[in-house]
Design an enzyme around this catalytic site. Structure first.
Site, mmCIF file in Angstrom:
data_model
loop_
_atom_site.group_PDB
_atom_site.id
_atom_site.type_symbol
_atom_site.label_atom_id
_atom_site.label_comp_id
_atom_site.label_asym_id
_atom_site.label_seq_id
_atom_site.Cartn_x
_atom_site.Cartn_y
_atom_site.Cartn_z
ATOM 1 N N ALA A 79 -52.605 24.958 -76.970
ATOM 2 C CA ALA A 79 -52.663 26.060 -77.927
ATOM 3 C C ALA A 79 -51.475 26.969 -77.651
ATOM 4 O O ALA A 79 -50.975 27.013 -76.522
ATOM 5 C CB ALA A 79 -53.954 26.840 -77.722
ATOM 6 N N GLY A 115 -55.054 22.054 -75.752
ATOM 7 C CA GLY A 115 -55.340 21.722 -77.150
ATOM 8 C C GLY A 115 -54.603 20.474 -77.616
ATOM 9 O O GLY A 115 -55.030 19.818 -78.565
ATOM 10 N N GLU A 134 -56.792 17.782 -76.556
ATOM 11 C CA GLU A 134 -57.982 17.809 -77.434
ATOM 12 C C GLU A 134 -57.647 17.244 -78.821
ATOM 13 O O GLU A 134 -58.475 16.590 -79.454
ATOM 14 C CB GLU A 134 -58.511 19.240 -77.531
ATOM 15 C CG GLU A 134 -59.126 19.691 -76.200
ATOM 16 C CD GLU A 134 -59.498 21.151 -76.170
ATOM 17 O OE1 GLU A 134 -58.678 21.982 -76.588
ATOM 18 O OE2 GLU A 134 -60.625 21.476 -75.740
ATOM 19 N N GLU A 140 -56.608 24.841 -69.162
ATOM 20 C CA GLU A 140 -57.150 26.143 -69.589
ATOM 21 C C GLU A 140 -57.657 26.964 -68.408
ATOM 22 O O GLU A 140 -57.551 28.187 -68.387
ATOM 23 C CB GLU A 140 -58.296 25.937 -70.601
ATOM 24 C CG GLU A 140 -57.886 25.364 -71.938
ATOM 25 C CD GLU A 140 -57.832 23.840 -71.986
ATOM 26 O OE1 GLU A 140 -57.891 23.175 -70.919
ATOM 27 O OE2 GLU A 140 -57.723 23.300 -73.110
HETATM 28 N N1 COA Z 1 -47.903 28.123 -75.750
HETATM 29 C C1 COA Z 1 -46.812 28.826 -76.089
HETATM 30 N N2 COA Z 1 -45.570 28.526 -75.674
HETATM 31 C C2 COA Z 1 -45.435 27.461 -74.884
HETATM 32 C C3 COA Z 1 -46.520 26.668 -74.470
HETATM 33 C C4 COA Z 1 -47.801 27.043 -74.949
HETATM 34 N N3 COA Z 1 -48.903 26.330 -74.658
HETATM 35 N N4 COA Z 1 -46.072 25.694 -73.662
HETATM 36 C C5 COA Z 1 -44.741 25.847 -73.569
HETATM 37 N N5 COA Z 1 -44.359 26.931 -74.303
HETATM 38 C C6 COA Z 1 -43.006 27.446 -74.487
HETATM 39 C C7 COA Z 1 -42.492 28.183 -73.247
HETATM 40 O O1 COA Z 1 -42.975 29.509 -73.238
HETATM 41 C C8 COA Z 1 -41.006 28.083 -73.455
HETATM 42 O O2 COA Z 1 -40.641 29.016 -74.441
HETATM 43 P P1 COA Z 1 -39.310 29.942 -74.235
HETATM 44 O O3 COA Z 1 -38.178 28.944 -74.130
HETATM 45 O O4 COA Z 1 -39.249 30.781 -75.452
HETATM 46 O O5 COA Z 1 -39.527 30.681 -72.959
HETATM 47 C C9 COA Z 1 -40.838 26.707 -74.080
HETATM 48 O O6 COA Z 1 -42.092 26.370 -74.642
HETATM 49 C C10 COA Z 1 -40.449 25.626 -73.081
HETATM 50 O O7 COA Z 1 -41.422 25.628 -72.037
HETATM 51 P P2 COA Z 1 -41.057 25.782 -70.478
HETATM 52 O O8 COA Z 1 -42.242 26.345 -69.784
HETATM 53 O O9 COA Z 1 -39.762 26.519 -70.320
HETATM 54 O O10 COA Z 1 -40.837 24.252 -70.084
HETATM 55 P P3 COA Z 1 -41.014 23.616 -68.627
HETATM 56 O O11 COA Z 1 -40.455 22.248 -68.727
HETATM 57 O O12 COA Z 1 -40.467 24.515 -67.576
HETATM 58 O O13 COA Z 1 -42.603 23.531 -68.394
HETATM 59 C C11 COA Z 1 -44.881 23.059 -69.041
HETATM 60 C C12 COA Z 1 -43.388 22.696 -69.223
HETATM 61 C C13 COA Z 1 -45.641 22.220 -70.049
HETATM 62 C C14 COA Z 1 -45.313 22.694 -67.636
HETATM 63 C C15 COA Z 1 -45.087 24.561 -69.286
HETATM 64 O O14 COA Z 1 -44.449 24.910 -70.505
HETATM 65 C C16 COA Z 1 -46.548 24.955 -69.396
HETATM 66 O O15 COA Z 1 -47.247 25.022 -68.396
HETATM 67 N N6 COA Z 1 -47.021 25.253 -70.658
HETATM 68 C C17 COA Z 1 -48.342 25.738 -70.883
HETATM 69 C C18 COA Z 1 -49.356 24.613 -70.818
HETATM 70 C C19 COA Z 1 -50.760 25.144 -70.995
HETATM 71 O O16 COA Z 1 -51.296 25.887 -70.198
HETATM 72 N N7 COA Z 1 -51.369 24.715 -72.117
HETATM 73 C C20 COA Z 1 -52.756 25.011 -72.401
HETATM 74 C C21 COA Z 1 -52.895 26.238 -73.192
HETATM 75 S S1 COA Z 1 -54.620 26.619 -73.431
#
Ligand code: COA
Length: 260
Positions: free
Chosen positions: A67, A111, A114, A134
């Site tokens: 999400a 999500g 999911e 989450e």
């Molecule tokens: N919601 C909103 N933005 C997200 C996102 C999410 N679930 N997942 C990634 N992004 C965004 C980051 O904020 C970043 O944006 P920015 O460039 O404007 O700062 C961009 O996508 C790239 O992500 P980044 O974190 O820089 O990549 P990474 O390779 O360092 O890490 C992940 C990848 C997937 C490990 C990390 O992005 C992450 O943990 N995301 C969240 C996953 C999560 O908790 N999802 C469940 C949500 S309920």
């Protein structure tokens, strides 16, 4: 097809490919993705040329990273509940009458996982990573994860993914039965389209009824499920495609199914 801001919809003969198109945000599911995805599926549902849908994410890094967390900031319990009581992408895929394949090309988180779970078949590339993270945000699965993941891979494995929030790699996802195939990123699209095209050649009504029956298996007890299967099987005998399938077999030729 109408144009969308957050998704791309392509028709490749009888297979439609929906690409969630927010690569800069790892294809995170903001509410507009749900709204546009539901609208696209409504269009594809009534498009008789389309027999199978493939869902994927833009770029080579993510299927869907969950999400859109930035939308959580201002959410209240009421806005969150109301949002998920409307038609979500998860439930629209679940009840979609045609087969839907998740083509997972990278991070498949929260999500995103999911969304994949709501699809009928999941395939992935070697770089795919799966998690229900989450718990790390102080919340829990809300798009069906606790229910669909548990039914698909079993309670112990689902518990570990949901309670730890840890990522698993493609090999473990295959071992868990979360995905059916792991391919290289280079071959993912070709192999997925081969699978989609193979299914698209089958009789559409029999596909729809088979999907309904299989989905019913995890929502009913065995006796109810077996009764439902008897009824759906009988409905197949009202179709022109049943005549075509049987005739083609007896005439030693390939059947041509029309969805009638
Ligand atoms: N919601 C909103 N933005 C997200 C996102 C999410 N679930 N997942 C990634 N992004 C965004 C980051 O904020 C970043 O944006 P920015 O460039 O404007 O700062 C961009 O996508 C790239 O992500 P980044 O974190 O820089 O990549 P990474 O390779 O360092 O890490 C992940 C990848 C997937 C490990 C990390 O992005 C992450 O943990 N995301 C969240 C996953 C999560 O908790 N999802 C469940 C949500 S309920």
């Amino acid at each position: 097809m109408p144009t969308y801001e957050t998704i791309i919809v392509e028709k490749r003969e009888s297979v439609a490919v929906i690409t969630i198109n927010r690569a800069d945000k790892l294809n995170a599911l903001k509410s507009q993705v749900h709204i546009e995805g539901v609208r696209a599926l409504d269009e594809l549902k009534s498009d008789s040329e389309i027999r199978v849908v493939v869902i994927t994410g833009a770029g080579q890094k993510a299927f869907v990273a969950g999400a859109d967390i930035s939308e959580f900031v201002d959410k209240t319990p009421i806005t969150q509940r109301n949002g998920f009581q409307e038609r979500t992408l998860f439930n629209t895929i679940d009840s979609f009458p045609k087969p839907v394949i998740a083509m997972i090309n990278g991070f498949c988180l929260g999500g995103g996982n999911e969304l994949a779970l709501a699809c009928d078949i999941r395939v992935c590339s070697e770089n795919a990573r799966f998690a229900q993270p989450e718990i790390n945000l102080g919340i829990m699965c809300g798009g069906g994860g606790t229910q669909r993941l548990t039914r698909l891979i079993g309670e112990g494995r689902a518990m570990e993914m949901i309670l730890s929030g840890d990522m698993i790699d493609a090999g473990k996802a295959l071992h868990f039965g979360l995905v059916n195939y792991v391919w290289t990123l280079e071959e993912l699209e070709t192999k997925t389209m081969e699978l989609a095209n193979k299914i698209a050649e089958k009789a559409p009504i029999a596909l729809q009824l088979s999907k309904e029956a299989v989905k019913f298996a995890s929502r009913s007890n065995l006796d109810e499920g077996l009764r439902r299967e008897v009824d759906l099987f009988a409905i197949c005998f009202s179709t022109e495609d049943k005549q075509e399938g049987v005739s083609a077999f007896l005439e030693k030729r390939k059947p041509i199914f029309k969805g009638k």
